[in-house]
Write a protein that holds these residues in place. Structure first.
Motif, PDB file in Angstrom:
ATOM      1  N   ALA A  13      -5.564  74.917  41.371  1.00  0.00           N
ATOM      2  CA  ALA A  13      -6.170  75.665  42.490  1.00  0.00           C
ATOM      3  C   ALA A  13      -7.633  75.971  42.197  1.00  0.00           C
ATOM      4  O   ALA A  13      -8.099  77.099  42.287  1.00  0.00           O
ATOM      5  N   ALA A  36      -1.853  77.130  37.088  1.00  0.00           N
ATOM      6  CA  ALA A  36      -1.428  77.745  35.822  1.00  0.00           C
ATOM      7  C   ALA A  36      -1.908  79.198  35.699  1.00  0.00           C
ATOM      8  O   ALA A  36      -1.216  80.041  35.130  1.00  0.00           O
ATOM      9  N   GLN A 104     -19.254  79.416  43.146  1.00  0.00           N
ATOM     10  CA  GLN A 104     -18.024  78.628  43.278  1.00  0.00           C
ATOM     11  C   GLN A 104     -16.805  79.520  43.483  1.00  0.00           C
ATOM     12  O   GLN A 104     -15.907  79.195  44.253  1.00  0.00           O
ATOM     13  N   ASP A 162      -6.344  69.241  38.493  1.00  0.00           N
ATOM     14  CA  ASP A 162      -6.182  70.252  37.450  1.00  0.00           C
ATOM     15  C   ASP A 162      -7.289  70.233  36.412  1.00  0.00           C
ATOM     16  O   ASP A 162      -7.089  70.688  35.275  1.00  0.00           O
ATOM     17  N   GLY A 163      -8.464  69.748  36.792  1.00  0.00           N
ATOM     18  CA  GLY A 163      -9.631  69.891  35.935  1.00  0.00           C
ATOM     19  C   GLY A 163      -9.602  68.971  34.725  1.00  0.00           C
ATOM     20  O   GLY A 163      -8.670  68.189  34.513  1.00  0.00           O
ATOM     21  N   GLY A 166      -6.586  69.249  32.270  1.00  0.00           N
ATOM     22  CA  GLY A 166      -5.283  69.317  32.930  1.00  0.00           C
ATOM     23  C   GLY A 166      -4.266  68.331  32.362  1.00  0.00           C
ATOM     24  O   GLY A 166      -4.547  67.562  31.432  1.00  0.00           O
ATOM     25  N   VAL A 167      -3.065  68.372  32.952  1.00  0.00           N
ATOM     26  CA  VAL A 167      -1.959  67.541  32.440  1.00  0.00           C
ATOM     27  C   VAL A 167      -1.776  66.247  33.237  1.00  0.00           C
ATOM     28  O   VAL A 167      -1.034  65.364  32.812  1.00  0.00           O
ATOM     29  N   GLY A 288     -11.796  65.565  41.565  1.00  0.00           N
ATOM     30  CA  GLY A 288     -12.611  66.589  40.914  1.00  0.00           C
ATOM     31  C   GLY A 288     -12.707  66.373  39.416  1.00  0.00           C
ATOM     32  O   GLY A 288     -12.661  65.230  38.920  1.00  0.00           O
ATOM     33  N   MET A 302     -18.869  70.880  41.621  1.00  0.00           N
ATOM     34  CA  MET A 302     -18.031  71.320  42.729  1.00  0.00           C
ATOM     35  C   MET A 302     -18.239  70.430  43.966  1.00  0.00           C
ATOM     36  O   MET A 302     -17.291  70.147  44.716  1.00  0.00           O
TER      37      MET A 302
HETATM   38  N1  APR Z   1      -0.971  73.249  35.597  1.00  0.00           N
HETATM   39  C1  APR Z   1      -1.477  73.891  36.689  1.00  0.00           C
HETATM   40  N2  APR Z   1      -2.786  74.138  36.868  1.00  0.00           N
HETATM   41  C2  APR Z   1      -3.617  73.719  35.925  1.00  0.00           C
HETATM   42  C3  APR Z   1      -3.189  73.023  34.779  1.00  0.00           C
HETATM   43  C4  APR Z   1      -1.804  72.805  34.637  1.00  0.00           C
HETATM   44  N3  APR Z   1      -1.312  72.184  33.574  1.00  0.00           N
HETATM   45  N4  APR Z   1      -4.267  72.739  34.024  1.00  0.00           N
HETATM   46  C5  APR Z   1      -5.340  73.213  34.665  1.00  0.00           C
HETATM   47  N5  APR Z   1      -4.973  73.816  35.817  1.00  0.00           N
HETATM   48  C6  APR Z   1      -5.811  74.478  36.814  1.00  0.00           C
HETATM   49  C7  APR Z   1      -6.928  75.307  36.203  1.00  0.00           C
HETATM   50  O1  APR Z   1      -6.482  76.612  35.839  1.00  0.00           O
HETATM   51  C8  APR Z   1      -7.918  75.351  37.349  1.00  0.00           C
HETATM   52  O2  APR Z   1      -7.714  76.458  38.199  1.00  0.00           O
HETATM   53  O3  APR Z   1      -6.487  73.497  37.565  1.00  0.00           O
HETATM   54  C9  APR Z   1      -7.653  74.076  38.135  1.00  0.00           C
HETATM   55  C10 APR Z   1      -8.795  73.090  38.041  1.00  0.00           C
HETATM   56  O4  APR Z   1      -9.922  73.641  38.674  1.00  0.00           O
HETATM   57  P1  APR Z   1     -11.427  73.354  38.226  1.00  0.00           P
HETATM   58  O5  APR Z   1     -11.524  73.286  36.749  1.00  0.00           O
HETATM   59  O6  APR Z   1     -12.281  74.307  38.950  1.00  0.00           O
HETATM   60  O7  APR Z   1     -11.677  71.840  38.734  1.00  0.00           O
HETATM   61  P2  APR Z   1     -11.971  71.242  40.193  1.00  0.00           P
HETATM   62  O8  APR Z   1     -11.135  71.906  41.244  1.00  0.00           O
HETATM   63  O9  APR Z   1     -11.921  69.787  40.006  1.00  0.00           O
HETATM   64  O10 APR Z   1     -13.440  71.705  40.521  1.00  0.00           O
HETATM   65  C11 APR Z   1     -14.569  71.157  39.925  1.00  0.00           C
HETATM   66  O11 APR Z   1     -15.092  73.142  38.825  1.00  0.00           O
HETATM   67  O12 APR Z   1     -15.205  72.865  36.515  1.00  0.00           O
HETATM   68  C12 APR Z   1     -15.884  73.179  37.662  1.00  0.00           C
HETATM   69  O13 APR Z   1     -18.126  72.744  37.389  1.00  0.00           O
HETATM   70  C13 APR Z   1     -16.928  72.204  37.821  1.00  0.00           C
HETATM   71  O14 APR Z   1     -17.794  72.844  39.816  1.00  0.00           O
HETATM   72  C14 APR Z   1     -16.895  71.949  39.261  1.00  0.00           C
HETATM   73  C15 APR Z   1     -15.566  72.245  39.756  1.00  0.00           C
END
Ligand code: APR
Ligand code: PHB
Length: 395
Positions: A13, A36, A104, A162-163, A166-167, A288, A302
């Motif tokens: 999210a 998470a 953000q 999940d960034g 993530g998994v 993302g 973002m």
């Molecule tokens: N299960 C569930 N959620 C997870 C897991 C998991 N195993 N691993 C990570 N997450 C969640 C994180 O807690 C986070 O809230 O996935 C979400 C990923 O969000 P972001 O890191 O914000 O990535 P994204 O939505 O792709 O956005 C990209 O975020 O990192 C910044 O600078 C970057 O601005 C960019 C934006």
């Protein structure tokens, strides 16, 4: 074990997962978001805060731009600060467009509010997320929910939002992905301070002591960054040292010192470029930061996440309406064109502005020459400007 179904299971999210759930809802596609962390955590995680023009358009056109339009700070340019002077890049004059400074986490709050108001499901605080069967047309996500119950969510498609850590990406067989990456020999120390911004626009400063960036979040809150060593620790940077270094790096002839105030947030962010190709394996689609990372110079992270899910939502709408997979099959290639443009732009801005450890005088002269060229040539300035405000989707 509780079993449930949806059309699209979205892991994460952040801006990518939340914007995807929102866009899918608008075209009648069901989704469930699994996150998470807690809602409070994702709504208060301080990250970058520059929205490019296409991002602002998309959020406004889809009904989540009301607060952004009210509270966001519209800027018609940025400043490049070098040779102890400001050199403005006038986006409005060069491109007819601008950017909006809006944190953000504010976008995240707006998207969560919209999703919950529409009756959407976001499960916060889930654990042990496992994505399975992505090579079949019935993938599923197993997880433990916030109450500790074991659950399985079945879907037609899984969106890995999940960034970087993530998994989802690691569930793709390693041989199926090609990885492109670059680490930079520096990091950013970022602070949020309760102090009025000393400059009107986002200011990128290049100089002998290293790079610094002055941004803002509101007329009362400043966001500032310093280039530091990649292994630097926050303990080495007491408040006085941070302010002294920021003042030294952001000094201009005839200018005044920064407005100082209590530092309410601080952190160190690595600078990295990273892309995986393709951004899809079977029924798992990455979007993302799960698929790509840019260094923060240029604030594309973002914006790229939002652009990815705009493409994905359109492809999924067609898939669920007609069964056609042509847009889903084109997803990775369509996204990667924009991703690589942003990768190049972010790498270029980073290379032009930072002081690489051990940089020789030749490299320093090249950097300065490039900065002077961008600041004086309308052709070079337009190239920076059109990338910064964001190229139109599909270009
Ligand atoms: N299960 C569930 N959620 C997870 C897991 C998991 N195993 N691993 C990570 N997450 C969640 C994180 O807690 C986070 O809230 O996935 C979400 C990923 O969000 P972001 O890191 O914000 O990535 P994204 O939505 O792709 O956005 C990209 O975020 O990192 C910044 O600078 C970057 O601005 C960019 C934006
Ligand atoms: C920010 O305001 O946080 C910001 C601005 C510009 C960047 C990166 C971050 O390039």
């Amino acid at each position: 074990m509780e079993l449930s179904r949806t059309q699209v299971a979205i892991v994460g999210a952040g801006p990518a997962g939340l914007a995807l759930a929102h866009l899918l809802d608008r075209c009648g596609v069901d989704s469930v978001v699994l996150e998470a962390r807690s809602r409070h955590h994702v709504e208060h995680r301080v990250r970058a805060g520059v929205l490019e023009h296409p991002t602002v358009r998309l959020l406004c056109d889809t009904g989540v731009g009301e607060r952004l339009q009210r509270e966001g700070l519209e800027h018609g340019g940025i400043s490049l600060r070098f040779d102890r002077a400001d050199h403005r890049i006038d986006f409005a004059a060069l491109t007819g467009k601008g950017i909006t400074v809006y944190g953000q986490q504010e976008v995240v709050k707006d998207l969560i509010a919209a999703r919950l108001a529409a009756g959407g499901e976001i499960l916060f605080g889930v654990d042990d997320v496992r994505v399975r069967e992505i090579d079949t047309d019935a993938p599923e996500v197993a997880f433990t929910d916030g109450d500790g119950a074991e659950r399985v969510l079945r879907a037609a498609v899984v969106a890995g939002c999940d960034g970087f850590h993530g998994v989802c990406r690691p569930t793709i067989p390693p041989g199926a992905l090609r990885v492109f990456e670059r680490d930079y020999p520096f990091a950013w120390l970022g602070i949020l301070a309760k102090a009025a911004p000393a400059q009107e626009e986002v200011t990128y400063a290049h100089g002998d002591r290293g790079f610094a960036l002055a941004s803002m979040r509101s007329p009362e809150v400043t966001r500032l960054y310093l280039q530091v060593d990649p292994d630097e620790s926050l303990e080495a940077w007491p408040d006085d040292r941070i302010w002294e270094e920021l003042n030294a790096r952001l000094a201009v002839d005839g200018g005044s010192a920064l407005n100082e105030g209590p530092i309410v947030e601080r952190g160190i962010t690595a600078m990295r470029s990273f892309v995986v190709e393709p951004m899809r394996h079977g029924r798992l689609f990455l979007a993302g930061d799960a698929a790509h990372i840019v260094p923060a110079t240029g604030a594309k992270g973002m914006n790229l996440a939002v652009a990815d899910v705009a493409v994905l939502a359109e492809a999924l709408e067609r898939f669920f309406a007609t069964g056609r997979t042509d847009l889903l099959d084109a997803y990775s290639d369509r996204c990667l064109r924009r991703v690589w443009r942003a990768e190049h732009f972010s790498w270029w801005m980073t290379s032009m502005l930072h002081l690489a450890p051990g940089a020789d005088p030749f490299e320093r002269r090249l950097q300065l020459s490039q900065l002077r060229y961008v600041a004086s040539s309308p052709a070079a300035a337009t190239s920076l400007a059109e990338n910064y405000v964001g190229l139109p989707y599909g270009s």
